[in-house]
Design a protein around this motif. Structure first.
Motif, short mmCIF file in Angstrom:
data_model
loop_
_atom_site.label_atom_id
_atom_site.label_comp_id
_atom_site.label_asym_id
_atom_site.label_seq_id
_atom_site.Cartn_x
_atom_site.Cartn_y
_atom_site.Cartn_z
N LEU A 149 0.84 -1.20 0.00
CA LEU A 149 0.00 0.00 0.00
C LEU A 149 0.86 1.24 0.00
N GLY A 150 1.88 1.26 0.87
CA GLY A 150 2.75 2.41 0.97
C GLY A 150 3.53 2.69 -0.30
N LEU A 151 3.86 1.63 -1.04
CA LEU A 151 4.61 1.78 -2.29
C LEU A 151 3.71 2.08 -3.49
N GLY A 152 2.40 2.06 -3.24
CA GLY A 152 1.46 2.36 -4.32
C GLY A 152 1.20 1.20 -5.25
N LEU A 153 1.57 -0.01 -4.85
CA LEU A 153 1.39 -1.17 -5.72
C LEU A 153 -0.06 -1.58 -5.89
N LEU A 154 -0.92 -1.09 -4.99
CA LEU A 154 -2.35 -1.44 -5.07
C LEU A 154 -3.20 -0.24 -5.49
N ARG A 158 -9.56 -0.99 -6.33
CA ARG A 158 -10.58 -0.11 -5.77
C ARG A 158 -10.25 0.29 -4.33
N ILE A 159 -10.67 1.48 -3.96
CA ILE A 159 -10.33 2.07 -2.68
C ILE A 159 -10.87 1.25 -1.51
N GLU A 160 -12.02 0.61 -1.69
CA GLU A 160 -12.60 -0.17 -0.59
C GLU A 160 -11.71 -1.35 -0.21
N PHE A 161 -11.11 -2.00 -1.20
CA PHE A 161 -10.23 -3.11 -0.88
C PHE A 161 -8.96 -2.61 -0.23
N ARG A 162 -8.41 -1.52 -0.71
CA ARG A 162 -7.22 -0.95 -0.10
C ARG A 162 -7.49 -0.56 1.36
N ALA A 163 -8.68 -0.06 1.61
CA ALA A 163 -9.04 0.31 2.98
C ALA A 163 -9.14 -0.92 3.86
N ALA A 164 -9.69 -2.01 3.32
CA ALA A 164 -9.80 -3.25 4.08
C ALA A 164 -8.42 -3.81 4.40
N VAL A 165 -7.50 -3.75 3.43
CA VAL A 165 -6.13 -4.21 3.65
C VAL A 165 -5.45 -3.35 4.71
N ALA A 166 -5.68 -2.04 4.63
CA ALA A 166 -5.08 -1.13 5.61
C ALA A 166 -5.61 -1.42 7.01
N PHE A 167 -6.91 -1.69 7.13
CA PHE A 167 -7.47 -1.98 8.45
C PHE A 167 -6.93 -3.29 9.00
N LEU A 168 -6.82 -4.31 8.15
CA LEU A 168 -6.25 -5.58 8.60
C LEU A 168 -4.79 -5.39 9.01
#
Length: 257
Positions: A149-154, A158-168
């Protein structure tokens, strides 16, 4: 009686329960990314819960595997090497309570419990490493989730999945910090315990079962809560991800609100 090769393979065969958890994790991730189904928030809920329980399994496996190499050859017969959460000493404390905590407050509560026969293990460094193995797994999970996420690879996802990954990933960071606290009953205390005097350890031992409850109680104090989450946000930001994204994932996770 010596353990045969067949028994050893059986003791280390990955449990169907774990494979089912991985299947739920993968399927829910795919559903969120592709917007499959009626509710993306239910998919996020399944993704976070299954991902969290998978990390609990890996956390306890790390304890058990390290103990095996340290000298406790009984962990295999107890089922600890099969990544099955139902083989832990306390199924409720191992699974239900940690999941309940993320439902209530978005905190990665240390869970799981494997009984290590410490008398079989000789050497203070081995005991410390066994205790450290679990939190190191949570830290590794946080890195695997947050660095892309930090490197921008994702960014193309969609933003919702990135948010879910960030929360996990946020849950993994909180679990890492909580686990490393030098409080009796937590892994952080287990790391330093072999280096403490025998009399001190005997005096502290009766309070170990209340250590986690004490930490939870302290987190209700606003000043302590602020210090704890400031540390979480600092580590989170160090991995290149904004805590705001995790907060959005948390709000999506609570689909019932």
């Amino acid at each position: 009686m010596a353990v045969t090769d067949t028994q050893r393979r059986e003791e280390r065969r990955i449990s169907p329960v774990f494979w089912a958890l991985v299947a739920v994790l993968g399927t829910s991730a795919w559903a969120v990314i592709t917007d499959y189904g009626q509710s993306i928030r239910v998919g996020i809920f399944l993704f976070v819960v299954s991902g969290w329980v998978v990390s609990l399994c890996l956390h306890e496996y790390a304890h058990a595997r390290t103990a095996l190499h340290g000298g406790d050859i009984t962990v295999g017969a107890k089922g600890y090497l099969r990544l099955n959460p139902f083989t832990y000493s306390h199924a409720v404390l191992s699974i239900l309570l940690p999941v309940l905590f993320i439902l209530m407050g978005g905190i990665g509560l240390p869970g799981g419990a494997v009984f290590i026969e410490r008398g079989r293990i000789h050497g203070r460094w081995k005991h410390s490493l066994i205790s450290a193995a679990g939190p190191l797994v949570n830290l590794a999970c946080a890195i695997v989730l947050l660095v892309p996420l930090g490197l921008g690879l994702l960014d193309s996802v969609r933003i919702e999945f990135r948010a879910a990954v960030a929360f996990l990933g946020f849950l993994q960071v909180t679990a890492t910090i909580l686990n490393l606290l030098p409080v009796p009953g937590l892994d952080g205390y287990g790391i330093i315990e072999p280096w403490l005097s025998y009399n001190f350890r005997r005096q502290v031992e009766p309070f170990a079962q209340f250590g986690l409850l004490a930490v939870f109680g302290l987190l209700w104090i606003p000043e302590v809560n602020a210090v704890f989450f400031d540390g979480v946000y600092r580590l989170f930001s160090a991995l290149g991800v904004s805590p705001v994204l995790a907060s959005y994932g948390d709000s999506l996770f609570r689909f019932w609100k």
